[in-house]
Motif scaffolding. Structure first.
Motif, PDB file in Angstrom:
ATOM      1  N   ASN A 351     -24.137   4.863 -12.710  1.00 15.34           N
ATOM      2  CA  ASN A 351     -23.617   5.733 -13.759  1.00 15.34           C
ATOM      3  C   ASN A 351     -24.352   7.062 -13.816  1.00 15.34           C
ATOM      4  N   GLY A 352     -25.085   7.380 -12.767  1.00 21.32           N
ATOM      5  CA  GLY A 352     -25.739   8.680 -12.712  1.00 21.32           C
ATOM      6  C   GLY A 352     -27.064   8.735 -13.437  1.00 21.32           C
ATOM      7  N   GLU A 353     -27.637   7.576 -13.736  1.00 22.49           N
ATOM      8  CA  GLU A 353     -28.945   7.567 -14.368  1.00 22.49           C
ATOM      9  C   GLU A 353     -29.993   7.181 -13.340  1.00 22.49           C
ATOM     10  N   MET A 354     -31.205   7.669 -13.572  1.00 19.41           N
ATOM     11  CA  MET A 354     -32.325   7.192 -12.773  1.00 19.41           C
ATOM     12  C   MET A 354     -33.331   6.694 -13.790  1.00 19.41           C
ATOM     13  N   ARG A 355     -33.578   5.396 -13.773  1.00 18.14           N
ATOM     14  CA  ARG A 355     -34.449   4.812 -14.794  1.00 18.14           C
ATOM     15  C   ARG A 355     -35.798   4.472 -14.205  1.00 18.14           C
ATOM     16  N   ILE A 356     -36.819   4.653 -15.005  1.00 21.28           N
ATOM     17  CA  ILE A 356     -38.177   4.335 -14.553  1.00 21.28           C
ATOM     18  C   ILE A 356     -38.743   3.244 -15.454  1.00 21.28           C
ATOM     19  N   TYR A 357     -39.182   2.179 -14.859  1.00 20.19           N
ATOM     20  CA  TYR A 357     -39.711   1.040 -15.600  1.00 20.19           C
ATOM     21  C   TYR A 357     -41.139   0.756 -15.192  1.00 20.19           C
ATOM     22  N   ARG A 358     -41.991   0.504 -16.194  1.00 22.18           N
ATOM     23  CA  ARG A 358     -43.282  -0.111 -15.893  1.00 22.18           C
ATOM     24  C   ARG A 358     -43.225  -1.496 -16.517  1.00 22.18           C
ATOM     25  N   ALA A 361     -40.997  -2.346 -19.607  1.00 23.05           N
ATOM     26  CA  ALA A 361     -40.829  -1.208 -20.508  1.00 23.05           C
ATOM     27  C   ALA A 361     -40.146  -0.051 -19.799  1.00 23.05           C
ATOM     28  N   LEU A 362     -39.124   0.470 -20.418  1.00 24.28           N
ATOM     29  CA  LEU A 362     -38.437   1.640 -19.886  1.00 24.28           C
ATOM     30  C   LEU A 362     -39.276   2.862 -20.219  1.00 24.28           C
ATOM     31  N   LEU A 363     -39.689   3.608 -19.180  1.00 19.35           N
ATOM     32  CA  LEU A 363     -40.544   4.767 -19.415  1.00 19.35           C
ATOM     33  C   LEU A 363     -39.733   6.034 -19.550  1.00 19.35           C
ATOM     34  N   ASN A 364     -38.695   6.158 -18.752  1.00 22.51           N
ATOM     35  CA  ASN A 364     -38.021   7.447 -18.676  1.00 22.51           C
ATOM     36  C   ASN A 364     -36.626   7.264 -18.087  1.00 22.51           C
ATOM     37  N   ILE A 365     -35.707   8.121 -18.529  1.00 23.15           N
ATOM     38  CA  ILE A 365     -34.380   8.151 -17.902  1.00 23.15           C
ATOM     39  C   ILE A 365     -34.112   9.576 -17.462  1.00 23.15           C
ATOM     40  N   ILE A 366     -33.726   9.738 -16.226  1.00 24.55           N
ATOM     41  CA  ILE A 366     -33.327  11.060 -15.745  1.00 24.55           C
ATOM     42  C   ILE A 366     -31.831  10.997 -15.486  1.00 24.55           C
ATOM     43  N   ARG A 367     -31.099  11.949 -16.044  1.00 27.75           N
ATOM     44  CA  ARG A 367     -29.662  11.987 -15.770  1.00 27.75           C
ATOM     45  C   ARG A 367     -29.409  12.947 -14.627  1.00 27.75           C
ATOM     46  N   VAL A 372     -27.330   8.573  -7.858  1.00 23.46           N
ATOM     47  CA  VAL A 372     -28.426   8.706  -6.893  1.00 23.46           C
ATOM     48  C   VAL A 372     -28.357   7.572  -5.884  1.00 23.46           C
ATOM     49  N   THR A 373     -28.362   7.925  -4.609  1.00 18.54           N
ATOM     50  CA  THR A 373     -28.294   6.872  -3.589  1.00 18.54           C
ATOM     51  C   THR A 373     -29.608   6.684  -2.859  1.00 18.54           C
ATOM     52  N   SER A 374     -30.500   7.648  -2.926  1.00 19.03           N
ATOM     53  CA  SER A 374     -31.803   7.392  -2.322  1.00 19.03           C
ATOM     54  C   SER A 374     -32.880   8.117  -3.106  1.00 19.03           C
ATOM     55  N   LEU A 375     -34.059   7.532  -3.108  1.00 22.46           N
ATOM     56  CA  LEU A 375     -35.147   7.989  -3.959  1.00 22.46           C
ATOM     57  C   LEU A 375     -36.439   8.006  -3.167  1.00 22.46           C
TER      58      LEU A 375
END
Lengths: 592, 503
Positions: A351-358, A361-367, A372-375
């Motif tokens: 859905n076009g989000e890039m989520r960061i988890y530690r 816990a969800l740390l951050n969402i980048i829209r 995104v297909t590769s990181l």
């Protein structure tokens, strides 16, 4: 739902323009980079402290595989590849100065090694041993001691039972028609039987030191369910391990000479964990879905599955936690911010989000503007914490983590869901309703009696009308035993000309109906029917006969009337059945 | 390998074309599995269009020999619902590589989805020969047997699946089988183990909670439902069940806050609006209760429980004509429930139709097994009509039910009902020392100590009902009070009904 949960996370995890933790360094929607996370690598290829981005690019539609090296926002070099790259990695081959890393690119059955961006070495997977029986058969064919038909039968037999699968030559042969066999055997019998496999995934494993810049081995996963560890200098196979399925993602930790763990997510939906000194997997995690990404943080594994979940396991395969995602996961990677000792998992969602988890816990969402297909996260150029993302449409996004940015603890979605604070949407009642209620309280009994009275009257009238209809054949189903018929009429058109279709069906079991007539009664000042009276053909039991006639509306006043259709038996004046057709208003004339 | 170094550097990617045939007469065959990894990557990312294009290309190149390409194509067909096509493709995979248990497993899975359970079992058994220790095969065999109603075999297979590897799904299936066999206790044991194994699975927690609820172990039920809600605060089933439990304890406000979450995510759920309506009813907000129940009724017009509650609320609002309609509609859908006829009879009594009322009571008495209220209300009606003998018979019937209930459970009787029954007993001149007084004494002491409060509480509704009392005939005093216990009980029942609903 997706937008709802997104909004809810707005206050906590999401980066807004003002308090974003990221600097937008570069965004090019037309960068034309189509790749996977496995084919991205960051490395100081020239040893000048300026980190480059290496991309094994599949090209649009996977047709033009290219090796691209990016410096800053622009492409430094670009060279075509012979086959699609399956993985890219930068690694240090030898401990001597200058310590410039080499670049390895896995593609088909080969690993291409570049040094200083110049081709340096090509490693090919050793060919697989052919089936001895198969070899034997082809040798016999070579000496013409066996005819193609027997060859085919024998090969079939091998395929059914043998442990070692057949070569593609034999498989192709088995699919041939009788006529083509001779020619095929003649053409191919001199060729040796070969079985080759391909590399599906690749990663690097430190050789004997845990340092950041220590010599590393390449670890390859192959299509024939093996893991190979290569020597970094001589490119010989140091060790070979077997897996029960084909590896898709690979993670390595430890040092080859001391102790190491290899984690392979496989196509059967299982994750296998192998250790030094064991040729078979030591632990197995069954996901019951396909893994879409594998990230290791210290001793825990984080796996994304096709069920839109992130699962976490210990390195011994014990389940730790599960977090649901709002959309399918496309790719995953590790975020490591060394200055703050942060290690987190990044997951690119559909859905076009890039989520960061530690952990959980969800740390951050980048829209992002596209899924995104590769990181990839790491040092790029001279900036330590750079995030590189490529999108489904081939775009390239580069973001830099602000040096002041701190990912707060407890930024995740905790507490009651926000919907709990919303008011219940209880339907309001009007003043009229309240008045009616009061009236009912006062005169409930009278109302009830009146209602019951009317209900009885209604039932009585309905019964009377029904009896009358039955008596005068006014209903569209004839109940007489001799002529059981059913009529059903359809009016088509907008007017002034309508098409009236009567579907007449004989519902008797065996007896055909003959000698029937149809007559239409209508107001002649309103309608004109070219055929108001006609004969019905013989009706075979069970079939529905469509009888069509046209109706022209003569009035332009927008009024309509009823047309009565009567079905009669020849020589009798009482109709067998009748239908009242409520004609629609002619829209053609009214509009004109 | 090292000696290869020098020559290979010359023929490098950019410069060579590896496909170029060295022997002109015999072209080399492409590696069949060349692009399997890419097919798989596209497949797991659900990029089916790209995946299909690649598979087509790959199959053309290998002349249909690439097993994995066919396999993934079949998987995608199955996802699209073309199960028959997928089955055929899986079968051709099995022909290409008969040694692979995966192919057989997928053939069996497709057969299973087509409802051909017996055929699926055969293929699974084939696959089991190739791969003995596969959790998936055992599990699916168990599920197939379950659908064929061979429960013992199914349980064996599922247990062996659990021994190979524990999965939540297997636990759920095993629990289901126990439920199908009606063994609630065993099902609970299975779910308990499952929750131990994966304590964060909300589905398991909710199911276990609901099972406890069915058994009446409210403490544990609430505990598990609460756990489910901590892991997933928007879990539909758990909210509904936990909410209805809170309602039973009178925590209407807490229940309402929980329902708000659901009203946001599932705004068109009939049981939800039913429960919200009964929350408002409990808070004596009758208009809101009617609005919510009417919405529930609009969403599920054929649900008799909602109609029952609507009837009940309208009775309380003294809208007897409306109540009559809702109750008779409910009876049309559920003709086998004594309480419904009783409520209908109360409505009819208030509509001055005592003839039909007593017919409804007769029906209610015939249908009802255990509710003493039905008999009590009937006795009141008969008494009011002057038929003392019949009233006495009903009264005695009620006493029997009371003693039965007392023996079987420690349920408290509604104090209003007790009081009413005592009055009735006095009116019928049945000895006070008889059966009825005993349960009163045996009732928890709480009742005694608070009896003063109770009676004062009782006075108020009685007073408020006076308008109605006037419309009634001579023995209005009795008539009035009977409705209150009746309604009260109906209310309890409606909440139970809403619990059932969420199961």
């Amino acid at each position: 739902m997706a937008s709802g949960s997104g909004d809810s996370a707005g206050g906590r995890g999401e980066s807004t323009e003002v308090n974003s933790k990221w600097l937008d360094a570069h965004y090019d929607p037309m960068a034309n980079i189509h790749t996977f996370s496995a084919c991205l690598a960051l490395a100081d290829l020239h040893g000048d402290g300026e980190y480059k981005l290496v991309v094994g690019d599949l090209g649009p539609n996977g047709r033009q595989p290219r090796l691209k090296v990016l410096k800053g926002p622009s492409v430094l070099t670009e060279s075509p590849l012979p086959a699609l790259p399956s993985a890219a990695a930068a690694f240090l081959m030898e401990p001597h100065e200058p310590r410039t890393p080499a670049l390895a690119l896995a593609s088909g059955p080969c690993v291409y090694v570049y040094k200083n961006l110049r081709p340096y070495f090509k490693f090919s997977l050793p060919p697989l041993p052919p089936n001895p029986l198969e070899q034997d058969l082809w040798n016999q064919a070579k000496e013409d001691r066996i005819d193609p038909l027997t060859l085919k039968e024998m090969l079939e037999g091998i395929r059914e039972k043998a442990e070692v699968p057949l070569s593609s030559q034999s498989l192709r042969f088995l699919h041939l028609e009788l006529g083509e066999m001779e020619a095929f055997v003649a053409q191919h019998k001199t060729q040796p039987i070969r079985r080759q496999t391909v590399i599906t995934t690749m990663t690097i494993l430190k050789k004997n030191l845990a340092d950041e810049d220590a010599v590393s081995c390449l670890v390859l996963g192959t299509e024939n369910r093996e893991l190979l560890v290569l020597d970094p200098e001589a490119f010989t196979v140091l060790t070979k391990m077997n897996l029960p399925s084909v590896p898709v993602f690979l993670e390595a930790s430890g040092q080859f000479d001391v102790e190491f763990w290899l984690t392979a997510a496989c196509r059967d939906g299982n994750i296998y964990i192998l250790r030094r000194d064991c040729k078979r997997p030591k632990y197995c995690i069954e996901l019951s879905a396909q893994p879409v990404g594998l990230v290791r943080i210290h001793k825990t594994l984080v796996v994304g599955s096709t069920q839109d979940m992130l699962h976490s396991f210990t390195h011994k395969g014990k389940k730790l936690w599960t977090v649901p995602m709002p959309a399918p996961i496309l790719t995953m990677s590790l975020l490591e911010q060394r200055s703050r000792g942060l290690q987190a998992v990044m997951a690119g969602l559909a859905n076009g989000e890039m989520r960061i988890y530690r952990d959980k816990a969800l740390l951050n969402i980048i829209r992002t503007p596209d899924a995104v297909t590769s990181l990839c996260f790491g040092r790029y150029g001279r900036e330590d914490n750079t995030l590189i993302m490529t999108t489904r449409g081939g775009g390239l996004v580069i973001k830099i983590l602000k040096r002041t940015a701190v990912f707060g603890e407890g930024a995740g979605e905790a507490g009651p869901p926000p919907a709990q604070a919303l008011r219940l949407n209880v339907p309001r009642k009007t003043r009229l309703y309240v008045d009616q209620t009061l009236r009912e309280r006062e005169a409930g009994t009278a109302m009830h009696r009146a209602f019951q009275m009317d209900l009885y009257l209604l039932r009585l009238r309905a019964a009377r009308a029904y009896v009358q209809a039955l008596e005068s054949s006014l209903n569209p189903v004839s109940a007489t035993l001799r002529e059981p018929l059913k009529l059903h009429a359809v009016v088509q058109g907008l007017g002034p000309t309508f098409k009236l279709t009567l579907h007449l069906q004989n519902t008797s079991a065996v007896r055909p109906a003959m000698g029937l007539l149809v007559s239409c009664l209508y107001n002649e000042s309103l309608y004109a029917l070219p055929r108001a009276f006609f004969k019905v053909p013989m009706l075979v039991p069970g079939l529905s006969y469509p009888l069509e006639t046209f109706v022209e509306c003569l009035s332009d006043k927008g009024i309509s009337d009823v047309i009565k259709v009567l079905v009669l038996r020849e020589g009798q004046s009482a109709p067998l059945l009748s239908a009242h057709i409520n004609m629609p208003v002619s829209e053609g004339l009214v509009a004109a | 390998m090292a000696e290869e170094k020098a020559p290979t550097t010359t023929q490098f990617p950019g410069t060579i074309e590896p496909q170029k045939p060295r022997l002109k007469k015999a072209p080399e065959f492409p590696i069949l599995e060349k692009q399997n990894w890419l097919i798989h990557l596209h497949y797991i990312r659900k990029d089916y269009a790209a995946c299909k294009a690649l598979i087509k290309e790959q199959l053309q190149e290998t002349q249909g020999l690439c097993e994995y390409a066919i396999y993934v194509q079949a998987l995608m067909y199955r996802l699209e619902g073309n199960i028959q096509e997928s089955l055929e493709l899986f079968q051709s995979c099995a022909v290409l590589n008969p040694q692979n248990a995966d192919n057989l497993k997928q053939v069996a899975r497709s057969l299973f989805l087509l409802g051909k359970h017996k055929a699926a079992i055969e293929v699974y058994n084939e696959a089991a020969k190739l791969n003995q220790k596969d959790w998936e095969i055992c599990h699916n065999l168990g599920v197939c047997y379950m659908y064929l109603k061979h429960f013992n075999k199914a349980k064996d297979q599922l247990h062996s699946a659990l021994q190979l590897n524990r999965h939540d799904l297997t636990y759920i299936m095993l629990g289901k089988i126990h439920l199908l066999e009606g063994e609630l206790e065993k099902a609970i044991d299975i779910y308990k183990k499952a929750v131990e194994f994966s304590p964060e699975n909300t589905e398991l927690l909710t199911t276990l909670g609901l099972l406890y609820l069915q058994l009446g172990i409210y403490q544990k039920a609430f505990e598990h439902l609460g756990n489910a809600l901590t892991f997933d605060p928007t879990n539909y089933k758990a909210i509904l069940a936990a909410g209805s439990m809170m309602q039973t304890h009178g925590d209407f406000d807490v229940a309402l806050t929980k329902y708000r979450v659901m009203a946001y995510s599932v705004p068109e759920s009939p049981p939800l609006w039913n429960n919200i309506g009964m929350c408002f009813f409990g808070k004596k907000k009758y208009v809101a209760a009617i609005s919510c129940l009417k919405r529930a009724n609009y969403l599920a017009p054929f649900d008799w429980k909602i109609l029952y509650n609507l009837g009940l609320v309208h009775l309380t609002m003294q809208q007897y004509a409306s109540a009559f309609h809702f109750l008779s509609a409910a009876i049309n859908f559920q003709p086998k429930m004594g309480e419904l006829y009783m409520l209908l009879a109360i409505a009819l009594t208030n509509l001055d139709d005592s003839e039909n009322a007593s017919r409804a009571y007769a029906e209610a008495v015939a249908l009802d097994q255990s509710n003493p209220l039905v008999n009590l209300n009937y006795a009141v009606l008969l008494y009011n009509q002057g038929e003392k003998k019949k009233a006495l018979a009903q009264y005695q019937e009620m006493e029997k039910k009371v003693t039965l209930l007392k023996g079987s459970s420690s349920l408290d009787f509604d104090p209003e009902m007790v009081e009413m029954a005592q009055k009735m007993g006095a009116a019928l001149q049945v000895g006070e020392a008889l059966v009825w007084t005993k349960p009163v004494k045996d009732l928890k002491s709480r009742h005694r100590t608070t009896s003063a409060n109770k009676s004062s509480n009782l006075q108020q509704p009685l007073g408020s009902n006076q308008a109605l009392g006037q419309a009634m005939s001579s023995a209005a005093g009795f008539g009035k009070t009977t409705q209150l216990p009746a309604e009260q009980d109906g209310y309890n029942h409606s909440r139970l009904a809403s619990c059932d609903d969420s199961l």
